[in-house]
Design an enzyme around this catalytic site. Sequence first.
Site, PDB file in Angstrom:
ATOM      1  N   ASN A  85       0.808  -1.046  -0.087  1.00  0.00           N
ATOM      2  CA  ASN A  85      -0.072   0.122   0.013  1.00  0.00           C
ATOM      3  C   ASN A  85       0.918   1.335   0.096  1.00  0.00           C
ATOM      4  O   ASN A  85       2.106   1.248   0.725  1.00  0.00           O
ATOM      5  CB  ASN A  85      -0.919  -0.120   1.277  1.00  0.00           C
ATOM      6  CG  ASN A  85      -2.034   0.990   1.100  1.00  0.00           C
ATOM      7  OD1 ASN A  85      -1.832   2.205   1.040  1.00  0.00           O
ATOM      8  ND2 ASN A  85      -3.227   0.489   1.139  1.00  0.00           N
ATOM      9  N   GLN A  86       0.717   2.186  -0.881  1.00  0.00           N
ATOM     10  CA  GLN A  86       1.507   3.413  -0.951  1.00  0.00           C
ATOM     11  C   GLN A  86       1.062   4.601   0.048  1.00  0.00           C
ATOM     12  O   GLN A  86       1.532   5.643  -0.143  1.00  0.00           O
ATOM     13  CB  GLN A  86       1.307   4.104  -2.424  1.00  0.00           C
ATOM     14  CG  GLN A  86       1.685   3.138  -3.475  1.00  0.00           C
ATOM     15  CD  GLN A  86       3.366   3.060  -3.422  1.00  0.00           C
ATOM     16  OE1 GLN A  86       3.822   4.062  -3.414  1.00  0.00           O
ATOM     17  NE2 GLN A  86       3.733   1.621  -3.219  1.00  0.00           N
TER      18      GLN A  86
END
Length: 174
Positions: A45-46
Amino acid sequence: MSVVPATRLHSFPPVIRLDARLLILGSMPGAASLAAQQYYAHPQNQFWPIMERLFGVRSSLPYERRLLGLQHRRVALWDVLHSCVRCGSLDAAIEHGSAVPNDLPLLLRAHPRIERVCCNGGTAYRALQRYFGAQLQREFPQLVCLRLPSTSPAHARMRPADKLRAWHGALKDA
């Protein structure tokens, strides 16, 4: 092939201080986040790398320190949904008839300095509009609500650099 049964999932409490100005809303935590009991826990997840670039909150810090770092910068986290039935992690698997929203208007009344709500992805934005759109416009006309690209690894058609650019554009003056 085994089928994973859909189960009722519950989101986390908000992470917020009284002086919060920005609220980032997800839809519902994914399986990795629920297992870890942490917002945006999936390693691909960024979200945390983007928060590091925008607010200087190092993604390598322990989770509690990352949360404190965001709160220090007057950023709050929550989800639009309080609970829902979903099989797996994907927002597309949420059974919309099962969704129960969090009481976002109550949170906004208790934190009147919030001036911007940023939805982490289209599902969060659509849920926000579905459950609260008219009420937010009526009760909080000064509130800016933005739809940002999902930081989820499931939203892989957008490169991380493009996600960062979009988030930066929306939050550069927050």
